[in-house]
Scaffold this motif. Sequence first.
Motif, PDB file in Angstrom:
ATOM      1  N   UNK A 114       0.843  -1.131  -0.251  1.00  6.64           N
ATOM      2  CA  UNK A 114      -0.316   0.017  -0.273  1.00  6.64           C
ATOM      3  C   UNK A 114       0.802   1.462  -0.535  1.00  6.64           C
ATOM      4  N   UNK A 115       2.295   1.210   0.706  1.00  9.04           N
ATOM      5  CA  UNK A 115       3.000   2.234   0.996  1.00  9.04           C
ATOM      6  C   UNK A 115       3.467   2.624  -0.305  1.00  9.04           C
ATOM      7  N   UNK A 116       3.783   2.541  -1.655  1.00  8.85           N
ATOM      8  CA  UNK A 116       3.602   2.765  -2.773  1.00  8.85           C
ATOM      9  C   UNK A 116       3.123   3.023  -3.713  1.00  8.85           C
ATOM     10  N   UNK A 117       0.992   2.949  -3.474  1.00  4.93           N
ATOM     11  CA  UNK A 117       0.229   3.230  -4.062  1.00  4.93           C
ATOM     12  C   UNK A 117       0.006   4.686  -4.132  1.00  4.93           C
ATOM     13  N   UNK A 118      -0.287   5.320  -5.335  1.00  7.00           N
ATOM     14  CA  UNK A 118      -1.335   6.653  -5.175  1.00  7.00           C
ATOM     15  C   UNK A 118      -2.202   6.938  -4.484  1.00  7.00           C
ATOM     16  N   UNK A 119      -3.170   8.173  -3.977  1.00  4.23           N
ATOM     17  CA  UNK A 119      -4.306   7.789  -3.558  1.00  4.23           C
ATOM     18  C   UNK A 119      -5.278   7.276  -4.069  1.00  4.23           C
ATOM     19  N   UNK A 120      -5.142   7.803  -5.757  1.00  3.27           N
ATOM     20  CA  UNK A 120      -6.092   6.649  -6.435  1.00  3.27           C
ATOM     21  C   UNK A 120      -6.197   5.463  -6.486  1.00  3.27           C
ATOM     22  N   UNK A 121      -5.602   4.850  -6.316  1.00  5.44           N
ATOM     23  CA  UNK A 121      -4.962   3.010  -6.225  1.00  5.44           C
ATOM     24  C   UNK A 121      -5.600   3.027  -4.983  1.00  5.44           C
ATOM     25  N   UNK A 122      -5.415   3.623  -3.817  1.00  6.50           N
ATOM     26  CA  UNK A 122      -6.156   3.403  -2.151  1.00  6.50           C
ATOM     27  C   UNK A 122      -7.748   3.306  -2.567  1.00  6.50           C
ATOM     28  N   UNK A 123      -8.507   4.379  -3.604  1.00  2.28           N
ATOM     29  CA  UNK A 123      -9.075   4.155  -3.263  1.00  2.28           C
ATOM     30  C   UNK A 123      -9.958   3.317  -4.136  1.00  2.28           C
ATOM     31  N   UNK A 167      17.446   8.212  -1.286  1.00  2.00           N
ATOM     32  CA  UNK A 167      18.467   8.339  -0.881  1.00  2.00           C
ATOM     33  C   UNK A 167      17.994   8.742   0.603  1.00  2.00           C
ATOM     34  N   UNK A 168      17.325   7.399   0.958  1.00  2.00           N
ATOM     35  CA  UNK A 168      17.646   6.932   2.469  1.00  2.00           C
ATOM     36  C   UNK A 168      17.945   5.400   1.895  1.00  2.00           C
ATOM     37  N   UNK A 169      19.034   4.865   0.831  1.00  2.53           N
ATOM     38  CA  UNK A 169      19.245   4.040   0.758  1.00  2.53           C
ATOM     39  C   UNK A 169      18.854   2.518   1.144  1.00  2.53           C
ATOM     40  N   UNK A 170      17.227   2.486   0.903  1.00  2.00           N
ATOM     41  CA  UNK A 170      16.311   1.043   0.973  1.00  2.00           C
ATOM     42  C   UNK A 170      15.663   1.450   2.521  1.00  2.00           C
ATOM     43  N   UNK A 171      15.651   2.458   2.999  1.00  2.00           N
ATOM     44  CA  UNK A 171      14.501   2.701   4.169  1.00  2.00           C
ATOM     45  C   UNK A 171      13.254   2.254   3.439  1.00  2.00           C
ATOM     46  N   UNK A 172      12.257   1.539   4.227  1.00  2.00           N
ATOM     47  CA  UNK A 172      10.665   1.784   4.261  1.00  2.00           C
ATOM     48  C   UNK A 172      10.423   3.350   3.570  1.00  2.00           C
ATOM     49  N   UNK A 173       9.285   3.514   3.416  1.00  2.00           N
ATOM     50  CA  UNK A 173       8.515   5.011   2.872  1.00  2.00           C
ATOM     51  C   UNK A 173       7.236   5.136   4.165  1.00  2.00           C
ATOM     52  N   UNK A 174       7.005   5.845   4.161  1.00  2.00           N
ATOM     53  CA  UNK A 174       6.298   6.453   5.471  1.00  2.00           C
ATOM     54  C   UNK A 174       6.095   5.198   6.862  1.00  2.00           C
ATOM     55  N   UNK A 175       7.816   5.428   8.172  1.00  2.00           N
ATOM     56  CA  UNK A 175       7.882   4.047   8.393  1.00  2.00           C
ATOM     57  C   UNK A 175       7.431   4.679   9.936  1.00  2.00           C
ATOM     58  N   UNK A 176       6.137   5.977  10.501  1.00  2.00           N
ATOM     59  CA  UNK A 176       6.046   5.849  11.046  1.00  2.00           C
ATOM     60  C   UNK A 176       4.462   5.780  10.783  1.00  2.00           C
ATOM     61  N   UNK A 177       4.515   5.408   9.490  1.00  2.00           N
ATOM     62  CA  UNK A 177       2.456   4.936   9.652  1.00  2.00           C
ATOM     63  C   UNK A 177       2.761   3.700   9.247  1.00  2.00           C
ATOM     64  N   UNK A 178       1.403   3.194   9.746  1.00  2.00           N
ATOM     65  CA  UNK A 178       1.602   1.684  10.212  1.00  2.00           C
ATOM     66  C   UNK A 178       0.453   1.175   8.460  1.00  2.00           C
ATOM     67  N   UNK A 179       0.797   0.272   7.717  1.00  2.00           N
ATOM     68  CA  UNK A 179       0.314  -0.108   6.356  1.00  2.00           C
ATOM     69  C   UNK A 179      -1.149   0.200   5.886  1.00  2.00           C
ATOM     70  N   UNK A 180      -1.907  -0.032   7.466  1.00  2.00           N
ATOM     71  CA  UNK A 180      -3.145  -0.617   6.676  1.00  2.00           C
ATOM     72  C   UNK A 180      -3.473   1.530   6.758  1.00  2.00           C
ATOM     73  N   UNK A 181      -3.066   2.129   7.489  1.00  2.00           N
ATOM     74  CA  UNK A 181      -3.083   3.693   8.408  1.00  2.00           C
ATOM     75  C   UNK A 181      -2.977   4.443   7.200  1.00  2.00           C
ATOM     76  N   UNK A 182      -2.250   4.278   5.875  1.00  2.00           N
ATOM     77  CA  UNK A 182      -1.950   4.694   5.213  1.00  2.00           C
ATOM     78  C   UNK A 182      -2.309   5.488   4.064  1.00  2.00           C
ATOM     79  N   UNK A 183      -3.761   5.036   4.139  1.00  2.00           N
ATOM     80  CA  UNK A 183      -4.687   5.801   3.221  1.00  2.00           C
ATOM     81  C   UNK A 183      -5.466   7.306   4.284  1.00  2.00           C
TER      82      UNK A 183
END
Length: 427
Positions: A295-304, A325-341
Amino acid sequence: MGEKRGTARVLLECNLSDKTCLVQGEEYAVIIVPALLVGAFLVLLAVILWLFIRGQRSQRQRPGLRGIASMPASRSLTGAAEGCGEKVVMTLTETSVESFLRAVTPSLAKLQVPRDQLSEDLEQIHKGICGTTYRATVISGDPAKPKSVVLKALKEPAGLQEVKDFVGRIQFYQYLGKHQNLVHLEGCCTERLPVYMLLEDVAQGDLLSFLWTCRRDVMTMDGLLYDLTEKQVYHIGKQVLLALEFLQDKHLFHGDVAARNILIQSDLTAKLCGLGLAYEVHAQGAISTARTIPLKWLAPERLLLRPAGIRGDIWSFGILLYEMVTLGAPPYPEVPPPSILQYLQRGKIMKRPSSCTHTMYNIMKSCWHWSEDSRPLPGELRSRLEAATRTADDKAVFQVPELVVPELYAAVAGISTESLSYCYSIL
């Protein structure tokens, strides 16, 4: 008035003097009303049965099963189409599969590789539910020249629909042709079972693994320099955008742009792989609802769950810049995947990493506009990267002291731990 009284008198006389008249009237009512009800019920039942039989006949007369099997839920790490999808339950004979292969093979004649040119020594890369992927060697020419390829073998036994889907992917590569920034098809073996697809081998592996190796105290390995500068990030990014432009020209989009779906060569040539979603759009006109992508790689329209397009890839490209630029860090590290939308709906985006310049962060933010129309197209974005390259730092390398813990990365990124081991995807 007189007529009414006369009528009443006749009825009264009938009821009083001739009891037979009353009895006969009641008998007719008892017989006629139920008969009418039963008749109406039988007519209605006949209509329902006729409609049902008509529907069954029309279904049997429909031409085939679209020719393409339902698409599978892909591996959540790679987003690559592992092949066969939901199995269609059909009673098929081996002859039907062989007949299909005989019919389709002539159209793939230029891609056929003689099986005796394939080495017997196969290095297994990945084993999925629909087949196994190997690293193999093709020996051809005079003098014989070995060439390393990635061989995808369709599992056996395979039904007609699975074979059609597999061959459909080979034909999709044939339709695409070759592009310097896309993993291309080297050949196939489709004249009989088992069916093989031969893909370009990029031995250095995927970009995500490369980024993680850059965190270690490793300078060079296998001819690859494990240092990454701002200018090199732009260099890799421009190649990915060239691949997206190529897909856009064919009215396609990738659907899962991420470091895990980019292969890297020793000269930092980037090749976009994981084209399963592009195949679905080409073959079916839409992405399968069964497919799952982190989910963390998807655009909002895809999430919807709205229709996807090339500008959805641009959103994901911004995430790709963050990964580099972060050498492979996961995006939105402080956000649980189900809460990304919900996070994005509040108008929030990722903060600028400390290693990221303001110029690059502005490019990222241009990719993360909520409205699709506000995001640049691949060609426009590539021009911005080319302009930024002129003043980019080519000396300072990105450094991240922490090594990656795969289980922790998987949990934060919202992917399965089993998918983290590098394996070459079919598309």
